[in-house]
Design a protein around this motif. Sequence first.
Motif, PDB file in Angstrom:
ATOM      1  N   MET A   1      29.809  50.472  53.769  1.00 48.81           N
ATOM      2  CA  MET A   1      31.200  50.909  53.671  1.00 48.81           C
ATOM      3  C   MET A   1      31.771  50.495  52.317  1.00 48.81           C
ATOM      4  SD  MET A   1      34.457  49.891  56.088  1.00 48.81           S
ATOM      5  CE  MET A   1      33.468  50.085  57.560  1.00 48.81           C
ATOM      6  N   ASN A   2      32.638  51.298  51.743  1.00 50.99           N
ATOM      7  CA  ASN A   2      33.364  50.949  50.538  1.00 50.99           C
ATOM      8  C   ASN A   2      34.048  49.605  50.738  1.00 50.99           C
ATOM      9  OD1 ASN A   2      35.655  50.790  48.670  1.00 50.99           O
ATOM     10  ND2 ASN A   2      35.149  52.913  48.153  1.00 50.99           N
ATOM     11  N   SER A   3      33.917  48.714  49.728  1.00 51.84           N
ATOM     12  CA  SER A   3      34.439  47.353  49.867  1.00 51.84           C
ATOM     13  C   SER A   3      35.948  47.316  50.078  1.00 51.84           C
ATOM     14  CB  SER A   3      34.068  46.528  48.620  1.00 51.84           C
ATOM     15  OG  SER A   3      34.606  47.125  47.450  1.00 51.84           O
ATOM     16  N   ALA A   4      36.633  48.407  49.727  1.00 47.38           N
ATOM     17  CA  ALA A   4      38.085  48.449  49.916  1.00 47.38           C
ATOM     18  C   ALA A   4      38.466  48.643  51.381  1.00 47.38           C
ATOM     19  CB  ALA A   4      38.691  49.569  49.073  1.00 47.38           C
ATOM     20  N   PHE A   5      37.484  48.975  52.222  1.00 50.12           N
ATOM     21  CA  PHE A   5      37.771  49.269  53.617  1.00 50.12           C
ATOM     22  C   PHE A   5      37.048  48.276  54.513  1.00 50.12           C
ATOM     23  CE2 PHE A   5      38.284  53.269  51.341  1.00 50.12           C
ATOM     24  CZ  PHE A   5      39.544  53.658  51.763  1.00 50.12           C
ATOM     25  N   ASP A   6      37.737  47.189  54.842  1.00 55.23           N
ATOM     26  CA  ASP A   6      37.153  46.242  55.780  1.00 55.23           C
ATOM     27  C   ASP A   6      37.532  46.649  57.202  1.00 55.23           C
ATOM     28  OD1 ASP A   6      39.822  45.512  56.078  1.00 55.23           O
ATOM     29  OD2 ASP A   6      39.606  43.647  54.932  1.00 55.23           O
ATOM     30  N   ALA A   7      37.111  45.860  58.176  1.00 57.15           N
ATOM     31  CA  ALA A   7      37.349  46.207  59.576  1.00 57.15           C
ATOM     32  C   ALA A   7      38.833  46.352  59.890  1.00 57.15           C
ATOM     33  CB  ALA A   7      36.716  45.153  60.481  1.00 57.15           C
ATOM     34  N   ALA A   8      39.657  45.504  59.280  1.00 58.68           N
ATOM     35  CA  ALA A   8      41.094  45.547  59.562  1.00 58.68           C
ATOM     36  C   ALA A   8      41.730  46.822  59.022  1.00 58.68           C
ATOM     37  CB  ALA A   8      41.781  44.321  58.975  1.00 58.68           C
ATOM     38  N   THR A   9      41.339  47.230  57.823  1.00 58.84           N
ATOM     39  CA  THR A   9      41.933  48.445  57.247  1.00 58.84           C
ATOM     40  C   THR A   9      41.466  49.693  57.992  1.00 58.84           C
ATOM     41  OG1 THR A   9      40.183  48.621  55.566  1.00 58.84           O
ATOM     42  CG2 THR A   9      42.160  47.405  54.957  1.00 58.84           C
ATOM     43  N   ILE A  10      40.221  49.686  58.458  1.00 58.34           N
ATOM     44  CA  ILE A  10      39.732  50.811  59.251  1.00 58.34           C
ATOM     45  C   ILE A  10      40.472  50.867  60.583  1.00 58.34           C
ATOM     46  CG2 ILE A  10      37.744  51.663  60.553  1.00 58.34           C
ATOM     47  CD1 ILE A  10      37.588  52.374  57.628  1.00 58.34           C
ATOM     48  N   ARG A  11      40.629  49.723  61.236  1.00 60.42           N
ATOM     49  CA  ARG A  11      41.331  49.688  62.515  1.00 60.42           C
ATOM     50  C   ARG A  11      42.776  50.153  62.357  1.00 60.42           C
ATOM     51  NH1 ARG A  11      41.177  50.882  67.358  1.00 60.42           N
ATOM     52  NH2 ARG A  11      39.037  50.061  67.286  1.00 60.42           N
ATOM     53  N   ALA A  12      43.427  49.748  61.270  1.00 61.96           N
ATOM     54  CA  ALA A  12      44.809  50.178  61.034  1.00 61.96           C
ATOM     55  C   ALA A  12      44.881  51.698  60.919  1.00 61.96           C
ATOM     56  CB  ALA A  12      45.360  49.520  59.770  1.00 61.96           C
ATOM     57  N   ARG A  13      43.928  52.285  60.219  1.00 63.67           N
ATOM     58  CA  ARG A  13      43.901  53.741  60.092  1.00 63.67           C
ATOM     59  C   ARG A  13      43.627  54.414  61.434  1.00 63.67           C
ATOM     60  NH1 ARG A  13      43.134  51.929  55.112  1.00 63.67           N
ATOM     61  NH2 ARG A  13      43.650  53.272  53.330  1.00 63.67           N
ATOM     62  N   ALA A  14      42.739  53.825  62.216  1.00 64.96           N
ATOM     63  CA  ALA A  14      42.437  54.402  63.527  1.00 64.96           C
ATOM     64  C   ALA A  14      43.677  54.423  64.415  1.00 64.96           C
ATOM     65  CB  ALA A  14      41.311  53.626  64.200  1.00 64.96           C
ATOM     66  N   GLU A  15      44.433  53.347  64.397  1.00 63.54           N
ATOM     67  CA  GLU A  15      45.642  53.284  65.226  1.00 63.54           C
ATOM     68  C   GLU A  15      46.650  54.346  64.806  1.00 63.54           C
ATOM     69  OE1 GLU A  15      46.127  51.537  67.875  1.00 63.54           O
ATOM     70  OE2 GLU A  15      44.396  50.188  67.788  1.00 63.54           O
ATOM     71  N   VAL A  16      46.828  54.521  63.508  1.00 64.61           N
ATOM     72  CA  VAL A  16      47.758  55.540  63.020  1.00 64.61           C
ATOM     73  C   VAL A  16      47.246  56.928  63.379  1.00 64.61           C
ATOM     74  CG1 VAL A  16      48.756  56.598  60.950  1.00 64.61           C
ATOM     75  CG2 VAL A  16      48.702  54.106  61.185  1.00 64.61           C
ATOM     76  N   ALA A  17      45.941  57.161  63.199  1.00 66.49           N
ATOM     77  CA  ALA A  17      45.372  58.473  63.503  1.00 66.49           C
ATOM     78  C   ALA A  17      45.547  58.817  64.977  1.00 66.49           C
ATOM     79  CB  ALA A  17      43.899  58.507  63.115  1.00 66.49           C
ATOM     80  N   MET A  18      45.378  57.846  65.868  1.00 66.61           N
ATOM     81  CA  MET A  18      45.574  58.105  67.293  1.00 66.61           C
ATOM     82  C   MET A  18      47.013  58.481  67.587  1.00 66.61           C
ATOM     83  SD  MET A  18      43.198  55.374  69.372  1.00 66.61           S
ATOM     84  CE  MET A  18      43.364  53.948  68.317  1.00 66.61           C
ATOM     85  N   VAL A 116      34.143  57.590  54.740  1.00 61.96           N
ATOM     86  CA  VAL A 116      34.039  56.659  53.614  1.00 61.96           C
ATOM     87  C   VAL A 116      32.574  56.583  53.193  1.00 61.96           C
ATOM     88  CG1 VAL A 116      34.426  54.313  52.770  1.00 61.96           C
ATOM     89  CG2 VAL A 116      35.960  55.271  54.489  1.00 61.96           C
ATOM     90  N   GLY A 117      32.308  56.848  51.924  1.00 62.89           N
ATOM     91  CA  GLY A 117      30.959  56.686  51.409  1.00 62.89           C
ATOM     92  C   GLY A 117      29.913  57.496  52.151  1.00 62.89           C
ATOM     93  N   GLY A 118      30.269  58.708  52.551  1.00 60.20           N
ATOM     94  CA  GLY A 118      29.320  59.578  53.215  1.00 60.20           C
ATOM     95  C   GLY A 118      29.102  59.286  54.684  1.00 60.20           C
ATOM     96  N   LYS A 119      29.915  58.403  55.271  1.00 61.04           N
ATOM     97  CA  LYS A 119      29.805  58.103  56.696  1.00 61.04           C
ATOM     98  C   LYS A 119      31.146  58.301  57.382  1.00 61.04           C
ATOM     99  CE  LYS A 119      26.008  54.745  56.634  1.00 61.04           C
ATOM    100  NZ  LYS A 119      25.591  53.376  57.064  1.00 61.04           N
ATOM    101  N   VAL A 120      31.100  58.803  58.610  1.00 64.30           N
ATOM    102  CA  VAL A 120      32.316  58.932  59.409  1.00 64.30           C
ATOM    103  C   VAL A 120      32.604  57.570  60.022  1.00 64.30           C
ATOM    104  CG1 VAL A 120      33.481  60.176  61.251  1.00 64.30           C
ATOM    105  CG2 VAL A 120      31.678  61.311  59.938  1.00 64.30           C
ATOM    106  N   GLU A 121      33.734  56.980  59.674  1.00 65.70           N
ATOM    107  CA  GLU A 121      34.091  55.654  60.171  1.00 65.70           C
ATOM    108  C   GLU A 121      35.063  55.705  61.341  1.00 65.70           C
ATOM    109  OE1 GLU A 121      32.710  52.903  59.319  1.00 65.70           O
ATOM    110  OE2 GLU A 121      31.548  53.574  57.583  1.00 65.70           O
ATOM    111  N   ILE A 122      35.836  56.791  61.420  1.00 63.45           N
ATOM    112  CA  ILE A 122      36.825  56.947  62.492  1.00 63.45           C
ATOM    113  C   ILE A 122      36.746  58.369  63.016  1.00 63.45           C
ATOM    114  CG2 ILE A 122      39.287  56.966  63.093  1.00 63.45           C
ATOM    115  CD1 ILE A 122      39.727  55.062  60.691  1.00 63.45           C
TER     116      ILE A 122
END
Length: 269
Positions: A1-18, A116-122
Amino acid sequence: MNSAFDAATIRARAEVAMSVALEVGRETARFRRDSDPGTLTVENKGLQDFVTIADRKAEQAIHEGLLSRFPDDSFMGEESGGRSGKGGTWVVDPIDGTTNYIRGFRHWGVSIAFVVGGKVEIGVVYDAAGDKIFHAVRGGGAFKEGIPVHAAATVDPANALVILGHSRKTSFDDHLALSRRLHERGMDYRRMGAAAIDLVRVAEGAADLYYERHLNAWDMLAGALIAEEAGAVVAMPPVDRLLAQGGPVIAYSPGLAGEFAFILDIEGL
């Protein structure tokens, strides 16, 4: 994963997307209920590919809902286009199953993926039929309304239910041949017309297979991650290739792997 996207930033995006998917999905369903179908201003983009006012309104609302919170992210939508960025990219189908939506057939949904980086994270999918949200974050399992979902444990093909998609970009004769082969193995099959919803049906164990030979990235990425995180076997080309040109996707119950291996051979997956 891109270093700018840790677990917390991904989770924050997931919550907003939901939250965005649920709000936009419900508003889109309300618009359909409150509108005379004759006033939905349908533009023909092909025999089975329609754009409606609702599509455009929904995509604009998703864009604003996501980018207002994460302005440095890129956005790629079915209606507005866009390109993937070097950071993270939202890949969105505002109404997957537009023809179903127009006709009042409730097998449609909202599909939001984050790449992110060619992978679906959410992956987030709003299922209009049940007014429910499915979601997955890579490595964290798959959920429907926050409750874990799992692919079916089916092992007998005579008990299998499969969903087949078909694009007019591909051979109908091949589609018929595949349908016949599955029928001869005793499987029941459907064609429903909304890839994101078909994929979450595999994720929740309601169906044992979803396969379509050509889809665009926004149709499949969110649902494919949800199915994979639910324990289904998922195969598709690399994400970067899908973003550029689309391609096939297959998702199936692991106990039936031997039944569907020939499809992987057909596609070279």
